[in-house]
Design a protein around this motif. Structure first.
Motif, PDB file in Angstrom:
ATOM      1  N   VAL A   1       7.263 -33.445 -44.144  1.00  7.77           N
ATOM      2  CA  VAL A   1       8.566 -33.124 -44.238  1.00  7.77           C
ATOM      3  C   VAL A   1       9.254 -32.148 -44.822  1.00  7.77           C
ATOM      4  O   VAL A   1      10.563 -31.174 -44.104  1.00  7.77           O
ATOM      5  CB  VAL A   1       9.223 -33.418 -45.087  1.00  7.77           C
ATOM      6  CG1 VAL A   1      10.660 -34.216 -45.669  1.00  7.77           C
ATOM      7  CG2 VAL A   1       8.748 -35.108 -44.975  1.00  7.77           C
ATOM      8  N   ALA A   2       8.655 -31.113 -45.489  1.00  7.56           N
ATOM      9  CA  ALA A   2       8.878 -28.885 -46.007  1.00  7.56           C
ATOM     10  C   ALA A   2       9.229 -28.613 -44.348  1.00  7.56           C
ATOM     11  O   ALA A   2       9.430 -27.478 -43.909  1.00  7.56           O
ATOM     12  CB  ALA A   2       8.014 -28.850 -46.554  1.00  7.56           C
TER      13      ALA A   2
ATOM     14  N   ILE B   1       8.251 -29.855 -52.055  1.00  7.07           N
ATOM     15  CA  ILE B   1       9.159 -29.361 -50.884  1.00  7.07           C
ATOM     16  C   ILE B   1      10.654 -28.761 -50.315  1.00  7.07           C
ATOM     17  O   ILE B   1      10.810 -28.198 -49.368  1.00  7.07           O
ATOM     18  CB  ILE B   1       9.679 -30.872 -50.206  1.00  7.07           C
ATOM     19  CG1 ILE B   1       8.352 -31.736 -50.164  1.00  7.07           C
ATOM     20  CG2 ILE B   1      10.645 -31.281 -49.045  1.00  7.07           C
ATOM     21  CD1 ILE B   1       8.757 -32.960 -50.219  1.00  7.07           C
ATOM     22  N   GLY B   2      11.113 -28.388 -51.682  1.00  7.90           N
ATOM     23  CA  GLY B   2      13.003 -27.786 -51.609  1.00  7.90           C
ATOM     24  C   GLY B   2      11.901 -26.105 -51.854  1.00  7.90           C
ATOM     25  O   GLY B   2      12.781 -25.131 -50.586  1.00  7.90           O
TER      26      GLY B   2
ATOM     27  N   LEU C   1      10.991 -21.374 -45.400  1.00 10.58           N
ATOM     28  CA  LEU C   1      11.197 -21.547 -44.064  1.00 10.58           C
ATOM     29  C   LEU C   1      12.418 -21.402 -43.757  1.00 10.58           C
ATOM     30  O   LEU C   1      12.885 -20.715 -42.513  1.00 10.58           O
ATOM     31  CB  LEU C   1      10.907 -22.465 -43.609  1.00 10.58           C
ATOM     32  CG  LEU C   1       8.961 -22.768 -44.039  1.00 10.58           C
ATOM     33  CD1 LEU C   1       9.148 -24.467 -43.378  1.00 10.58           C
ATOM     34  CD2 LEU C   1       7.786 -22.024 -43.162  1.00 10.58           C
ATOM     35  N   HIS C   2      13.621 -21.473 -44.463  1.00 12.05           N
ATOM     36  CA  HIS C   2      14.824 -21.051 -44.162  1.00 12.05           C
ATOM     37  C   HIS C   2      16.046 -21.132 -45.578  1.00 12.05           C
ATOM     38  O   HIS C   2      16.574 -21.849 -45.849  1.00 12.05           O
ATOM     39  CB  HIS C   2      15.745 -22.864 -43.659  1.00 12.05           C
ATOM     40  CG  HIS C   2      14.609 -24.055 -42.238  1.00 12.05           C
ATOM     41  ND1 HIS C   2      14.856 -23.729 -41.576  1.00 12.05           N
ATOM     42  CD2 HIS C   2      13.576 -24.922 -43.079  1.00 12.05           C
ATOM     43  CE1 HIS C   2      13.608 -24.723 -40.747  1.00 12.05           C
ATOM     44  NE2 HIS C   2      13.065 -25.286 -41.584  1.00 12.05           N
ATOM     45  N   PRO C   3      16.175 -20.229 -45.249  1.00 13.28           N
ATOM     46  CA  PRO C   3      16.064 -19.214 -46.747  1.00 13.28           C
ATOM     47  C   PRO C   3      17.754 -19.114 -46.551  1.00 13.28           C
ATOM     48  O   PRO C   3      18.853 -19.766 -47.807  1.00 13.28           O
ATOM     49  CB  PRO C   3      16.473 -17.298 -46.122  1.00 13.28           C
ATOM     50  CG  PRO C   3      15.135 -17.774 -45.744  1.00 13.28           C
ATOM     51  CD  PRO C   3      15.123 -18.861 -44.565  1.00 13.28           C
TER      52      PRO C   3
END
Ligand code: ADP
Ligand code: MG
Length: 451
Positions: A131-132, A159-160, A166-168
């Motif tokens: 999910v991450a 996960i967060g 990955l997506h700052p």
């Protein structure tokens, strides 16, 4: 002088690994008077006050205790600089942690890197990692459930963190269901007071624009109708639009109480994974891992010893380890390596409560061996004092160390009545108060039985 400071630094690093980089590394020793035992340290001016207030006494105690220097006192002065190089890097890291926490509710350190895998959480970890990296895909929402202290919050936070790494620029929010409820209640109140929908709209907006929403302990939504309705709206704004939702709960979805059926059916539409209590190997791995994080040398046999006895959850394991470490550190005479004896001493009470491997049979055998009578005499009707007393002691210990009821204990002692057991329990409890020998014997027996 430099050598002395190096030794102190080592001790400080063990005691306060998290504070080390920020507080101790920038310190330089500037003067050492061997005769008076006065050590002068210099630190960046911004740090001097805190160092004096928080750490000076600790450093002095370490010098006197661990290093055996007496007398020993410490003065901390400013080195005139406002910031040193390594410190800047450390505080950068710290401020980015703080910034992340403030923006998203993600706590530093609750990452995949610090999360131990095992049979108990294999599937949950695989799902979480998936999910991450592929948020908003087929596992939406991801619903993680399990008992207290098994690592649900940690996994959700991981996960967060991974997602944000990955997506700052992504918008992530991690809250407990209770916080969601409180925030919503506050917005509702404010909208009522100002007679406008603004606060509520802002609340709604804050959530529906997220890329990833993590909600902890959704069982707290139980009975909170208004919040459930709002959460339903949030759900509808996110999940159908491939925005990922992750939830944790102490129960599987069907077990949730007082939650609207339409919401429950939404919660089950993604993937549900359970976290089980950690198995033996995993408990050892968690202890070793945690010790490493604390910079503590925990021999494997000690980890095994603790892991054998504390079985219910990870939080309990962590707490136990922290107690052992703290005890060890404040008893310099024990040295550095943690021993089974220390663990036994510190965790005695926890072990006796938790140890469900203590059986009546085991107690009978231990007590019989100790008083050199036959195990069969535990069940026999013979009544000479050299037999009757150990038998009563065994009944007393069975009551104290197992969960068995008085009738059950009686049945295990040759079919005796529960009043006989009660009499024995009271008698021994009374006698040990005045009879120091008996009291000592009971302590010894308990130790042998608990292991
Ligand atoms: P829960 O939310 O299920 O009650 P937490 O996530 O708060 O449990 O975990 C309790 C403590 O145990 C936390 O300090 C957490 O970091 C730690 N923990 C739980 N599971 C693991 C694991 N698999 N590996 C390492 N630490 C863990
Ligand atoms: Mg939790």
């Amino acid at each position: 002088m430099l050598e002395l400071w190096q030794k102190l630094l080592q001790e400080l690093n063990t005691l306060f690994p998290q504070a080390f980089e920020i507080w101790f590394q920038p310190i330089k020793p500037v003067q050492w008077n061997e005769k008076t035992g006065e050590l002068t340290l210099a630190a960046p001016s911004a740090k001097v006050n805190t160092l004096r207030q928080t750490y000076r006494t600790v450093i002095e105690q370490l010098g006197r205790g661990q290093l055996g220097i007496k007398p020993f006192s410490v003065e901390i002065i400013s080195n005139g600089a406002s910031a040193a190089e390594p410190e800047a890097a450390a505080s950068d890291k710290r401020s980015s942690d703080e910034e992340r926490l403030e923006k998203t509710g993600l706590l530093p350190g609750l990452t995949f890197e610090n999360y131990v895998h095992g049979n108990a959480n294999q599937l949950a970890v695989a799902a979480a990692e998936h999910v991450a990296t592929s948020a908003g895909g087929q596992y939406n929402p991801l619903y993680i459930y399990g008992g207290v202290g098994l690592g649900k919050t940690h996994l959700m936070q991981a996960i967060g963190h991974r997602y944000l790494d990955l997506h700052p620029k992504a918008k992530v929010r991690c809250v407990s269901a209770q916080d969601f409820i409180n925030e919503f209640a506050a917005a509702t109140r404010e909208s009522g007071a100002t007679n406008s929908q603004k606060a509520l709209q802002q609340f709604d907006e804050r959530y529906r624009t997220l890329d990833l929403l993590l909600i902890d302990d959704v069982q707290s939504f139980s009975g909170a109708k208004g919040s459930q309705a709002q959460f339903f709206r949030t759900f509808e704004a996110l999940v159908p639009h491939s925005k990922q939702l992750v939830l944790t709960s102490d129960t599987y979805t069907k077990g949730l109480k007082d939650i609207a059926p339409r919401l429950i059916s939404r919660l089950t539409q993604g993937l549900t994974v359970a976290i089980e209590p950690p198995e033996f190997e995993m408990r050892i791995a968690i202890l070793l891992n945690k010790a490493k994080a604390f910079n503590i040398d925990l021999p494997e046999e000690v980890a095994t010893f603790i892991a054998k006895r504390l079985k219910s959850n990870v939080r309990e394991l962590e707490g136990a380890l922290q107690q052992v470490i703290a005890f060890q550190q404040f008893q310099p005479s024990l040295g550095k390596v943690i021993t089974i004896d220390v663990a036994k001493r510190v965790l005695r009470d926890q072990f006796s409560v938790n140890n469900n491997s203590v059986t009546i049979e085991n107690i009978q055998k231990t007590v019989a061996d100790y008083y050199k009578i036959k195990v069969a005499d535990m069940f026999s009707k013979r009544r000479p004092r050299n037999i009757a007393l150990p038998r009563q002691i065994a009944m007393y210990l069975a009551k104290e160390l197992t969960q068995h009821s008085l009738p059950e204990i009686g049945a295990n002692f040759g079919g005796r009545d529960h009043t006989t057991v009660m009499h024995a329990v009271r008698k021994i409890a009374q006698e040990r108060k005045t009879d120091a020998d008996l009291n000592h014997e009971l302590h010894v027996l308990k130790q042998i039985i608990i292991g």
